[in-house]
Scaffold this motif. Structure first.
Motif, PDB file in Angstrom:
ATOM      1  N   ALA A  49      24.271  40.826  30.708  1.00  0.00           N
ATOM      2  CA  ALA A  49      25.205  41.628  29.901  1.00  0.00           C
ATOM      3  C   ALA A  49      26.515  41.851  30.652  1.00  0.00           C
ATOM      4  CB  ALA A  49      24.565  42.965  29.528  1.00  0.00           C
ATOM      5  N   CYS A  50      26.437  42.111  31.949  1.00  0.00           N
ATOM      6  CA  CYS A  50      27.657  42.288  32.755  1.00  0.00           C
ATOM      7  C   CYS A  50      28.521  41.031  32.714  1.00  0.00           C
ATOM      8  CB  CYS A  50      27.307  42.599  34.208  1.00  0.00           C
ATOM      9  SG  CYS A  50      26.773  44.276  34.509  1.00  0.00           S
ATOM     10  N   TYR A  51      27.879  39.882  32.858  1.00  0.00           N
ATOM     11  CA  TYR A  51      28.640  38.635  32.874  1.00  0.00           C
ATOM     12  C   TYR A  51      29.188  38.276  31.498  1.00  0.00           C
ATOM     13  CZ  TYR A  51      27.353  38.116  37.699  1.00  0.00           C
ATOM     14  OH  TYR A  51      27.216  38.329  39.041  1.00  0.00           O
ATOM     15  N   MET A  52      28.443  38.591  30.448  1.00  0.00           N
ATOM     16  CA  MET A  52      28.959  38.348  29.098  1.00  0.00           C
ATOM     17  C   MET A  52      30.169  39.245  28.833  1.00  0.00           C
ATOM     18  SD  MET A  52      25.727  37.539  26.568  1.00  0.00           S
ATOM     19  CE  MET A  52      25.031  39.159  26.673  1.00  0.00           C
ATOM     20  N   LEU A  53      30.084  40.497  29.263  1.00  0.00           N
ATOM     21  CA  LEU A  53      31.199  41.417  29.077  1.00  0.00           C
ATOM     22  C   LEU A  53      32.416  40.943  29.875  1.00  0.00           C
ATOM     23  CD1 LEU A  53      32.160  44.006  27.748  1.00  0.00           C
ATOM     24  CD2 LEU A  53      31.199  45.278  29.675  1.00  0.00           C
ATOM     25  N   ARG A  54      32.181  40.487  31.108  1.00  0.00           N
ATOM     26  CA  ARG A  54      33.276  39.950  31.923  1.00  0.00           C
ATOM     27  C   ARG A  54      33.954  38.802  31.185  1.00  0.00           C
ATOM     28  NH1 ARG A  54      31.346  36.019  36.168  1.00  0.00           N
ATOM     29  NH2 ARG A  54      31.046  34.970  34.181  1.00  0.00           N
ATOM     30  N   ASP A  55      33.136  37.884  30.658  1.00  0.00           N
ATOM     31  CA  ASP A  55      33.690  36.720  29.969  1.00  0.00           C
ATOM     32  C   ASP A  55      34.501  37.119  28.740  1.00  0.00           C
ATOM     33  OD1 ASP A  55      32.487  35.185  31.918  1.00  0.00           O
ATOM     34  OD2 ASP A  55      30.836  34.514  30.631  1.00  0.00           O
ATOM     35  N   LEU A  56      34.033  38.133  28.013  1.00  0.00           N
ATOM     36  CA  LEU A  56      34.791  38.620  26.851  1.00  0.00           C
ATOM     37  C   LEU A  56      36.124  39.222  27.288  1.00  0.00           C
ATOM     38  CD1 LEU A  56      31.987  40.323  24.715  1.00  0.00           C
ATOM     39  CD2 LEU A  56      33.292  38.264  24.134  1.00  0.00           C
ATOM     40  N   LYS A  57      36.112  39.943  28.414  1.00  0.00           N
ATOM     41  CA  LYS A  57      37.343  40.587  28.891  1.00  0.00           C
ATOM     42  C   LYS A  57      38.380  39.571  29.370  1.00  0.00           C
ATOM     43  CE  LYS A  57      35.331  44.966  30.505  1.00  0.00           C
ATOM     44  NZ  LYS A  57      35.049  45.766  31.730  1.00  0.00           N
ATOM     45  N   LEU A  66      44.943  40.326  36.496  1.00  0.00           N
ATOM     46  CA  LEU A  66      43.997  41.076  35.677  1.00  0.00           C
ATOM     47  C   LEU A  66      42.636  40.406  35.680  1.00  0.00           C
ATOM     48  CD1 LEU A  66      43.395  43.463  33.843  1.00  0.00           C
ATOM     49  CD2 LEU A  66      44.256  42.111  31.914  1.00  0.00           C
ATOM     50  N   LYS A  67      42.605  39.068  35.606  1.00  0.00           N
ATOM     51  CA  LYS A  67      41.336  38.335  35.659  1.00  0.00           C
ATOM     52  C   LYS A  67      40.606  38.642  36.965  1.00  0.00           C
ATOM     53  CE  LYS A  67      42.015  34.292  32.761  1.00  0.00           C
ATOM     54  NZ  LYS A  67      42.044  32.817  32.724  1.00  0.00           N
ATOM     55  N   GLU A  68      41.330  38.596  38.071  1.00  0.00           N
ATOM     56  CA  GLU A  68      40.715  38.861  39.381  1.00  0.00           C
ATOM     57  C   GLU A  68      40.207  40.302  39.448  1.00  0.00           C
ATOM     58  OE1 GLU A  68      39.008  38.344  42.883  1.00  0.00           O
ATOM     59  OE2 GLU A  68      39.809  36.746  41.633  1.00  0.00           O
ATOM     60  N   GLN A  69      40.944  41.219  38.877  1.00  0.00           N
ATOM     61  CA  GLN A  69      40.515  42.620  38.832  1.00  0.00           C
ATOM     62  C   GLN A  69      39.210  42.755  38.035  1.00  0.00           C
ATOM     63  OE1 GLN A  69      43.553  45.203  37.226  1.00  0.00           O
ATOM     64  NE2 GLN A  69      42.203  46.977  37.205  1.00  0.00           N
ATOM     65  N   ILE A  70      39.103  42.058  36.929  1.00  0.00           N
ATOM     66  CA  ILE A  70      37.894  42.099  36.097  1.00  0.00           C
ATOM     67  C   ILE A  70      36.725  41.478  36.848  1.00  0.00           C
ATOM     68  CG2 ILE A  70      36.841  41.183  33.981  1.00  0.00           C
ATOM     69  CD1 ILE A  70      39.712  41.459  32.709  1.00  0.00           C
ATOM     70  N   ILE A  71      36.960  40.379  37.545  1.00  0.00           N
ATOM     71  CA  ILE A  71      35.906  39.715  38.327  1.00  0.00           C
ATOM     72  C   ILE A  71      35.408  40.644  39.432  1.00  0.00           C
ATOM     73  CG2 ILE A  71      35.494  37.831  39.969  1.00  0.00           C
ATOM     74  CD1 ILE A  71      37.345  36.115  38.089  1.00  0.00           C
ATOM     75  N   GLN A  72      36.323  41.302  40.119  1.00  0.00           N
ATOM     76  CA  GLN A  72      35.931  42.236  41.185  1.00  0.00           C
ATOM     77  C   GLN A  72      35.175  43.447  40.619  1.00  0.00           C
ATOM     78  OE1 GLN A  72      35.982  41.649  44.458  1.00  0.00           O
ATOM     79  NE2 GLN A  72      36.711  39.646  43.779  1.00  0.00           N
ATOM     80  N   GLU A  73      35.604  43.911  39.468  1.00  0.00           N
ATOM     81  CA  GLU A  73      34.918  45.022  38.798  1.00  0.00           C
ATOM     82  C   GLU A  73      33.484  44.614  38.436  1.00  0.00           C
ATOM     83  OE1 GLU A  73      35.340  46.571  34.338  1.00  0.00           O
ATOM     84  OE2 GLU A  73      37.097  47.090  35.560  1.00  0.00           O
ATOM     85  N   THR A  74      33.321  43.400  37.959  1.00  0.00           N
ATOM     86  CA  THR A  74      31.986  42.895  37.613  1.00  0.00           C
ATOM     87  C   THR A  74      31.123  42.784  38.852  1.00  0.00           C
ATOM     88  OG1 THR A  74      32.898  41.699  35.727  1.00  0.00           O
ATOM     89  CG2 THR A  74      30.724  41.004  36.507  1.00  0.00           C
ATOM     90  N   LEU A  75      31.692  42.319  39.961  1.00  0.00           N
ATOM     91  CA  LEU A  75      30.937  42.234  41.212  1.00  0.00           C
ATOM     92  C   LEU A  75      30.464  43.618  41.659  1.00  0.00           C
ATOM     93  CD1 LEU A  75      29.811  40.575  43.549  1.00  0.00           C
ATOM     94  CD2 LEU A  75      32.044  40.798  44.663  1.00  0.00           C
TER      95      LEU A  75
END
Length: 190
Positions: A49-57, A66-75
């Protein structure tokens, strides 16, 4: 896979995978078995679910920052999930059983690779084995929260690179050591 595609097939897949991991523990207590299976299954679901949400964002987003920020947030989220998961496992299972689950979720790469390095270079010192073990332990924890088999193996690959650099800095020629190991294995299998 999108949230709407989480169906019976997906649940069966992650449940079956969880059952296989728990079966290797040889638990006699049926309630513990079921609880462990559900905990692992739920962990797979939450990570997905975390990775699906990341991909949607990040879908169709062109802002690299912003992409890098989202990736770091997911990590951070997956790291927190992993810590919570391990904490909960330890409330139900022994430390050895928790280690079995961690190894099962990462295809036993950690213990197999530690053993492989020791087999390849029998003269490793205790300190060198400890360093190899520590690095692979860290890789396993990161791999546990990875989104796919490929990415789990990538974490181990990254850490094997660190180990190889470490061993080279200690004077080991890994190509030579690997060739000697292959010869030993060849003789053993004849």
């Amino acid at each position: 896979m999108t949230f709407s595609q989480v169906d019976d097939t997906y649940w069966k897949t992650i449940t079956d995978r969880s059952v296989k991991i728990v079966a290797k523990l040889g638990l006699q207590d049926q309630a513990k078995q079921e609880r462990a299976v559900h905990m692992i299954r739920d962990q797979y679901f939450l990570l997905n679910a975390c990775y699906m949400l990341r991909d949607l964002k990040i879908k169709d987003n062109t802002d690299k920052s912003l992409k890098e920020q989202i990736i770091q947030e997911t990590l951070r989220e997956t790291t927190n999930l992993n810590q919570y998961f391990i904490k909960n496992l330890k409330e139900v299972l022994s430390d050895q059983q928790v280690e079995g689950i961690k190894n099962g979720m990462t295809y036993n790469v950690y213990p197999n690779t530690v053993k492989a390095y020791q087999d390849m270079i029998p003269r490793l010192t205790k300190e060198e084995v400890h360093t190899i073990d520590s690095l692979l332990y860290e890789a396993r924890d990161l791999a546990m929260q990875a989104e796919s088999s490929e990415k789990k193996h990538a974490w181990f690959g990254k850490y094997k690179g660190k180990i190889n650099n470490y061993l080279a800095s200690h004077g080991y020629n890994l190509k030579e050591e690997g060739d000697k190991w292959a010869e030993r294995l060849k003789k053993t299998n004849q």
